[in-house]
Design an enzyme around this catalytic site. Structure first.
Site, PDB file in Angstrom:
ATOM      1  N   SER A 133     -42.406  -4.499 -26.767  1.00 60.25           N
ATOM      2  CA  SER A 133     -41.999  -3.987 -28.267  1.00 60.25           C
ATOM      3  C   SER A 133     -40.584  -4.246 -28.206  1.00 60.25           C
ATOM      4  O   SER A 133     -39.926  -3.985 -29.306  1.00 60.25           O
ATOM      5  CB  SER A 133     -42.139  -2.674 -28.441  1.00 60.25           C
ATOM      6  N   ARG A 167     -47.131  19.581 -17.449  1.00 63.29           N
ATOM      7  CA  ARG A 167     -47.214  20.699 -17.964  1.00 63.29           C
ATOM      8  C   ARG A 167     -47.297  21.683 -17.210  1.00 63.29           C
ATOM      9  O   ARG A 167     -46.798  22.958 -17.367  1.00 63.29           O
ATOM     10  CB  ARG A 167     -48.352  20.650 -19.257  1.00 63.29           C
ATOM     11  N   CYS A 177     -51.833  19.135 -27.934  1.00 62.65           N
ATOM     12  CA  CYS A 177     -51.688  19.304 -29.429  1.00 62.65           C
ATOM     13  C   CYS A 177     -52.465  20.550 -29.914  1.00 62.65           C
ATOM     14  O   CYS A 177     -52.199  21.479 -30.736  1.00 62.65           O
ATOM     15  CB  CYS A 177     -52.080  18.201 -30.241  1.00 62.65           C
ATOM     16  N   HIS A 195     -55.704  18.639 -36.819  1.00 66.08           N
ATOM     17  CA  HIS A 195     -56.695  19.382 -35.889  1.00 66.08           C
ATOM     18  C   HIS A 195     -57.073  20.875 -36.522  1.00 66.08           C
ATOM     19  O   HIS A 195     -56.168  21.343 -36.992  1.00 66.08           O
ATOM     20  CB  HIS A 195     -56.171  19.324 -34.536  1.00 66.08           C
ATOM     21  N   ASN A 227     -51.628  17.633 -36.129  1.00 63.35           N
ATOM     22  CA  ASN A 227     -51.516  17.517 -34.562  1.00 63.35           C
ATOM     23  C   ASN A 227     -50.255  16.303 -34.361  1.00 63.35           C
ATOM     24  O   ASN A 227     -49.916  16.364 -33.187  1.00 63.35           O
ATOM     25  CB  ASN A 227     -53.003  16.665 -34.249  1.00 63.35           C
TER      26      ASN A 227
END
Length: 346
Positions: free
Chosen positions: A40, A101, A132, A249, A322
């Protein structure tokens, strides 16, 4: 004075949403950089509504020295390589992947729920953004937990294909089109056909040694992250399902409390809770669906009612965008919190 912010993975769904939200919320910026993979490099992407554009930099050659915050939306692979590099160069990383996490020395933050946990970021210079489906659920549960102490949560999710990235959205679109014109729908991203179907399987299955044999990693994330963010004593069991919705969601949540809590009390708490929008009318259409939540910042709660199968139980319906609260918005809110508490300028 403002901040120097890098968005890593800026050409993906979440990265672009991060840029949109930084502009929408008028985050105090002195400088903004868009960074992505080598394929990119040199691409031009929009930033804000004033016609401003950004040229995409190559992550492999980017120097994070002198930058304040890096919002990572690049996936676990590139994050594992470049997040520690950015952190070591003095740039605070806010990571959207699952990589950090559950690391004990990395804060896992939902600003409306556990803002004080951000004070531990200096140990690694890294802050984790939750899954999410976890993010929207704990926003809804926080005020209820404070009032009556949650013992157990049973949640079934209805997760949109955007949670699987652009490839997931493309597969739903292409399969739907193929079915309408009489072609055979091609399947590559998901384990079964997603168009006009639901799939009770997100992420990989866990084995006997995990302690959650038969559950998926997505379901484990909801359990482990809820405990880390909200309370380690809460029991959580989740069934995570992919549905043919592009964005947004939804979750059906049953909550068991230690103390009695009435429907009216819960509705009042949710009505006043930060980040929550209560829309709960006992009539046709008196609830929120994914279509209505797209592009919004809020976590919407509807259909709050008594769960008669347990002594102190409630059931509710929770919907959120989400790509926003589940990812990009929460990351920007963490950056705002970090700025207020630790990186004050001027």
């Amino acid at each position: 004075m403002g901040y120097k912010v890098v968005v890593v993975g800026a050409t993906g769904n979440v990265g672009r949403e991060m840029l949109n939200i930084l502009a929408e919320r008028q985050f105090p910026l002195d400088e903004i950089a868009a960074v992505a993979s080598p394929r990119s490099t040199g691409d031009i992407i929009d930033f804000g509504e004033d016609g401003r554009t950004l040229k995409v930099h190559n992550i492999e050659h980017f120097d994070f020295t002198g930058w304040d915050i890096a919002l990572f939306a690049a996936g676990s692979g590139p994050t594992k390589i470049y997040a520690p590099k950015a952190a070591a160069q003095g740039c605070v990383v806010i990571d959207n992947s699952s990589l950090y996490r559950m690391e004990p020395d990395v804060p896992l933050i939902v600003p409306e729920v556990n803002p004080d946990a951000i004070d531990g970021y200096k140990k690694r210079n890294i802050i984790a953004n939750p899954n999410c489906s976890t993010a929207q659920m704990v926003v809804a549960l926080k005020p209820l937990h404070e009032a009556a102490i949650i013992k157990r949560v049973v949640v079934s999710t209805y997760q949109s294909v955007s949670g699987a990235g652009k490839a997931g959205m493309d597969e739903l679109f292409n399969q739907t089109r193929a079915i309408f014109v009489g072609d055979e729908p091609e399947q590559s991203k998901f384990t079964k056909r997603i168009a006009f179907n639901v799939i009770p399987h997100i992420d990989s299955f866990l084995g006997p040694d995990s302690g959650m044999d038969g559950y998926t990693k997505e379901e484990w994330k909801m359990t482990a992250e809820t405990r880390k963010i909200l309370d380690p004593e809460i029991e959580v069991t989740a069934t995570c399902v992919r549905v043919p919705v592009f964005v947004g969601h939804s979750e059906a949540i049953n909550v068991e409390f230690e103390m009695p809590i009435s429907v009216a009390k819960a509705q009042g708490l949710l009505r006043e809770a930060p980040g929550v929008m209560l829309i709960d009318k006992r009539e046709d259409g008196g609830y929120v669906t994914p279509v209505e939540c797209v592009g919004d910042y809020a976590t919407f709660v509807s259909r709050v009612r008594k769960d008669p199968t347990v002594e102190n139980g409630l059931a509710l319906w929770c919907v959120s965008d989400n790509l926003r609260k589940g990812a990009a918005l929460n990351a920007v809110q963490i950056a705002e919190l970090l700025g207020r508490r630790h990186l004050k300028k001027g």
